[in-house]
Enzyme design. Sequence first.
Site, PDB file in Angstrom:
ATOM      1  N   GLU B 288      41.930 -18.783  11.117  1.00  0.00           N
ATOM      2  CA  GLU B 288      42.873 -17.836  10.505  1.00  0.00           C
ATOM      3  C   GLU B 288      43.095 -18.128   9.023  1.00  0.00           C
ATOM      4  O   GLU B 288      44.223 -18.075   8.532  1.00  0.00           O
ATOM      5  CB  GLU B 288      44.220 -17.869  11.249  1.00  0.00           C
ATOM      6  CG  GLU B 288      44.093 -17.450  12.704  1.00  0.00           C
ATOM      7  CD  GLU B 288      45.441 -17.365  13.428  1.00  0.00           C
ATOM      8  OE1 GLU B 288      45.585 -16.480  14.262  1.00  0.00           O
ATOM      9  OE2 GLU B 288      46.328 -18.200  13.154  1.00  0.00           O
ATOM     10  N   ASP B 367      46.022 -16.374  23.040  1.00  0.00           N
ATOM     11  CA  ASP B 367      47.106 -16.841  22.180  1.00  0.00           C
ATOM     12  C   ASP B 367      48.469 -16.680  22.831  1.00  0.00           C
ATOM     13  O   ASP B 367      49.247 -15.837  22.404  1.00  0.00           O
ATOM     14  CB  ASP B 367      47.069 -16.080  20.843  1.00  0.00           C
ATOM     15  CG  ASP B 367      48.016 -16.693  19.813  1.00  0.00           C
ATOM     16  OD1 ASP B 367      48.428 -17.851  19.986  1.00  0.00           O
ATOM     17  OD2 ASP B 367      48.355 -15.996  18.842  1.00  0.00           O
ATOM     18  N   GLU B 395      57.135 -16.466  21.120  1.00  0.00           N
ATOM     19  CA  GLU B 395      56.477 -15.488  20.259  1.00  0.00           C
ATOM     20  C   GLU B 395      56.110 -14.210  21.018  1.00  0.00           C
ATOM     21  O   GLU B 395      56.416 -13.112  20.567  1.00  0.00           O
ATOM     22  CB  GLU B 395      55.215 -16.105  19.642  1.00  0.00           C
ATOM     23  CG  GLU B 395      54.434 -15.127  18.774  1.00  0.00           C
ATOM     24  CD  GLU B 395      53.242 -15.772  18.075  1.00  0.00           C
ATOM     25  OE1 GLU B 395      53.031 -16.983  18.270  1.00  0.00           O
ATOM     26  OE2 GLU B 395      52.537 -15.059  17.339  1.00  0.00           O
TER      27      GLU B 395
END
Lengths: 697, 697
Positions: B288, B367, B395
């Site tokens: 990333e 993820d 998240e």
Amino acid sequence: MTGDAIHPAWLPDEAWQAVGSRRVLVRADGPLARTVMQEATRATDHHGGSVGDDGRFDLVLALTDTVGLPDTAASVLAELDYRSGRGTLGTEGFALARRGGVTVVLADGTAGLLYGLFHVVRLGEAAFGAALPLDVHHPVTARRMLNHWDNIDTHPVMGQVERGYSGGSIFWRDGGLTPDLDRIRAYARLLASVGVNAITVNNVNVHATEAHLLTDRLGDVAALADVLRPYHVRVHLSVGFNSPTALGGLPTADPLDPDVRAWWAETTRQVYAAIPDFGGYVVKADSEGQPGPFGYGRTHAEGANTLAAALEPFGGVVHWRAFVYDHRQDWRDRSTDRARAAHDHFAALDGHFAGNVILQVKHGPIDFQTREPVSPVIAAMPSTHLAVELQVTQEYTGQQRHVCYLGPMWSEVLAFTPWGATRPTVAEVASGVAHGDERAAPGRRPSGQGGLVAVSNVGDDPFWTGHPLAQANLYAFGRLAWNPLLDPATLLDEWIDLTFTPAATADPGLLRRTLHEVMDGSWQVYESYTAPLGVGFMVRPGSHYGPDVDGYEYTPWGTYHFADRDGIGVDRTRATGTGYTGQYPKPWSDVYESLASCPDELLLFFHHVPYTHVLHSGKTVVQHIYDTHFAGAERVALMRSNWARLGDAGLVAPDVDARVRERLDEQMRCAQEWRDQINTYFYRKSGILDAHGRRIH
Amino acid sequence: MTGDAIHPAWLPDEAWQAVGSRRVLVRADGPLARTVMQEATRATDHHGGSVGDDGRFDLVLALTDTVGLPDTAASVLAELDYRSGRGTLGTEGFALARRGGVTVVLADGTAGLLYGLFHVVRLGEAAFGAALPLDVHHPVTARRMLNHWDNIDTHPVMGQVERGYSGGSIFWRDGGLTPDLDRIRAYARLLASVGVNAITVNNVNVHATEAHLLTDRLGDVAALADVLRPYHVRVHLSVGFNSPTALGGLPTADPLDPDVRAWWAETTRQVYAAIPDFGGYVVKADSEGQPGPFGYGRTHAEGANTLAAALEPFGGVVHWRAFVYDHRQDWRDRSTDRARAAHDHFAALDGHFAGNVILQVKHGPIDFQTREPVSPVIAAMPSTHLAVELQVTQEYTGQQRHVCYLGPMWSEVLAFTPWGATRPTVAEVASGVAHGDERAAPGRRPSGQGGLVAVSNVGDDPFWTGHPLAQANLYAFGRLAWNPLLDPATLLDEWIDLTFTPAATADPGLLRRTLHEVMDGSWQVYESYTAPLGVGFMVRPGSHYGPDVDGYEYTPWGTYHFADRDGIGVDRTRATGTGYTGQYPKPWSDVYESLASCPDELLLFFHHVPYTHVLHSGKTVVQHIYDTHFAGAERVALMRSNWARLGDAGLVAPDVDARVRERLDEQMRCAQEWRDQINTYFYRKSGILDAHGRRIH
């Protein structure tokens, strides 16, 4: 960016060749006349001509009340007197003729001389060739304004300029007024050359820091006004409706509260003490979270009129924005229709606004989409001064990364006839001539109070506008605001001829031809690879750049397409939909209502139809989507290769060439992304194959 | 938030009632023993007990090498010696027994005594009732770590803590170390009470400011270590792979470059000079946008081993994250599969990592989605130390606005058997016992080097975790890291009993019962109203909160669902898809490959199926979607009304009650939004009506 990197845009020294090599006489006094003198002097210094009164002239610029004009000029004046009578040119108009080898510009006021000089620059050698009969020029709309959505502070996501794609603000830097006043002066000059005579210098969304421009930071605004004034550009301010509480410490901002009215009156008096030619206020109220009169149970008219009363003694105006809608809409509720909002809010208030209130209406009912119908508000308020708001900054039209020449779109909007095939046009409504009779009421509605307003596309980018070719949009806006009947292709020619120095080449027409190939149809090209058939949006939420078909579909923003496996579009008919078509007068209320008569390009704005619905063009909706998206991306490839020919031939400056190529690369990438996402989305939904078997992912 | 607002979480004074009202003897020396003394003294001061050696004790905490233990303790020690031999408890284990009216805690080291004390607190009165046979406790995994994604600076969009939903950082404030060390001390105490013994204090995405924590801002890290050390919590640092260039001024960060290796060695030496018990580095490399060894043509092993060599002399470790994938994927290319990425990158490197490198693997291949299969990397690297990474911060599971007790999810992951029905489990791989034999190679792979790691959910919010009930996730993580076999429902009981003071009420079980009703199944409830059947995402891009079915569908992030009018899901089979199923050993490679055996809850992760596909449950896919989404929203309504009963009965503190109610209101709103968007999306796509005729918009 620093001041020494200012690009001349469409006023390079070369553009002054014709004027600058002549002998120029200026017969006028006052600040604007001094500007005319300075411009003439600068040009003649550069190109070998002269300015002064030695008895021999090629160009005379004079006020009509000048005593003792040279003979040729006197004869032109006599003809003008005979034709229309002296004093009919207005403060900004001018007359131009060429006879006996002398070019004569006459004006009633010095602003007219300034505009006349720039007109001669535009004409170039044609102003000094064959004789030219007397021709009178004056602006159709009195106020030709740019709104800068600039902030003093920089927003972490939005940047310093809201919806700005050209870097930071040219007015504000490091938390205060920029020290680079040369750039602002250059900007004022560009504006004057196309006839823009008013700007706001801060965002309509007035944040905490910028609110203070009205009061304790007024000195910065006055300093800007000083720089703009020599080019006949007046400063307006965006102000917050809650200023009496936020700045004045009052317990309320209720527009009918005497203390509030007194606060506005006194505050405005101080503004005019600092800036005697201050233009007025721009207000975004009760919209997208901005405060407004609704908070006090008052109407928009009551809100606007309070500010208007404060401005009235000084000749100032309030631009009151009609961009008001429910931005907390429920996507489940198909009866709510954002397109209806402005008309629902304002039509009933027609006649209730003070004479110096100008209702500022976006040209379409939604928000500057690539394709929208004209706003029905424009036909709904005959007893209100209206300004039509356009968007030069390319928020929804490629963000100055894509070539999108907007002249043709604006031209179409301005020429639209809200009452059908006969006049008046939108431009005539905006200029105030459409409802001339109503406006004659004494002392109440000065004629020509409306105008054209546009959101600026300028920033501190070295090319002013990010994409060098986006300069043409700024140019075209000013020229269309002066005269909406001008042909956008002709305006493009003007811009090309001024901007690009002719080069000695085997093919002298290559530059102009290529720029037309790249730019003429670029709006339709952009439309072809983005949201189809007037449905709008389908952009990435927040940034509004690049495709995201469902990006706004389930949000509170009221911008939906309702695509399902069978069809797509928003039913806004009276018969079965939101009834929005009923906001138009005939014939449009019927034209849009009926599938048989609704124009293809607006079909999905007004109707929900099956993918297999056959357009007037003979294609089905889904095949139209496929075809336009494949074709759009191909057109961009062609634009890119066409431009490359120019650059390869060395016909444009290397820095401009490099920037344009970089942007065209991004436009190519993005157009392909649009093509593929849109086509895939509709293929996945409809299951209908492309008739030509092209690749859909 | 200021220090005086620290919520005690699960260690209020009331939780110490049983210990605090007793006579306590501590027989040990050293820093951690002092902590034990202080805790005992604080409790007895509050509750009327005593600490000291006056010959009469209710609770004895002593090291096994203590000479002259009181009789009862000596008899327990004798039994321990007989059973397992002294010195087998390890540095952190302890033994507990109660006989003759005395509760005895024995440990080989002072850390064991500290953990033993907290265990007695957890037992409460049960520790001082009937006799308890000798029971030995020690952690299954040696390193039980929390990663804080905290930054010193505050990101304008992300906030100070990346993916943090509890306010700012507890470590960093106003650009430096927080002055509120009391809060950090309180945090260390909470961590020790659940067995967490390592933390990183900065984000794995190491930004410019935070990079300097490794060198010139090391003093701040040392200060934090000083506060954490008394609770046996070691500090680790997230470091940038490019530190040699960014901080050291070297021309390269090539891990095989001698100067680079020397820089890491010297820098690490200085770190240990300042923090002798420093834990090591955590590195996110080549992922990333973070720099990594690929930039120098090196492998992840070469990159990791260079840092490991620098740490090895001091006993430090490198946590090297396996979260590496192509985040610039083309959505058109269905052959690329982000789920494959970690295995593709790392499996071939098994055996190439140094003994003090720990490959930190997210529990699922994507993820931290609500439902993912276990990562195939966990079964692919028998010769590498692995840590399994969980996400305590919610998240993708409601961002601490939704109740989502994650204990059951983690328990399921940790109990998963990568090689089929027989052991070892994921927990055993992470603890290092699964591959015990390979690890015996002398001097190379210290046993138990793996561990469990989780991303923290703590911030400077008054309740630590935003949602007060999210404290339970932090609690459960620590306890499961200590012992993965613990039952999540039992852990919830522990947390409830510690956290909430029993109130005199007509229904003494109401509090516990209601909290179980609200929390037990909350993970499945969250799953039921969000992305269905393991397909993942469908969240708003960027924020990852709330629904946006197509939000990531046409992006470069590699997270797609491929829904069209006929069906949905990602074909990851070997037969017709990306081949991802082949990354698993048998039997899972076959279980997942086959539609017949693939579990329903992972169906769309592995297969693309028609909406009419019939699940093992007997329902079609689309009806399952409708049913779970209606049911999920209904369950949230029930959770809300259940909680309201508690609050109305005055059984929780008013501030906690108010906060939980506010969050449940938002959860209700958001669950309805998920229900409606998901159902509408699939109805529009499939055209299939709900079998029960419920409202779909």
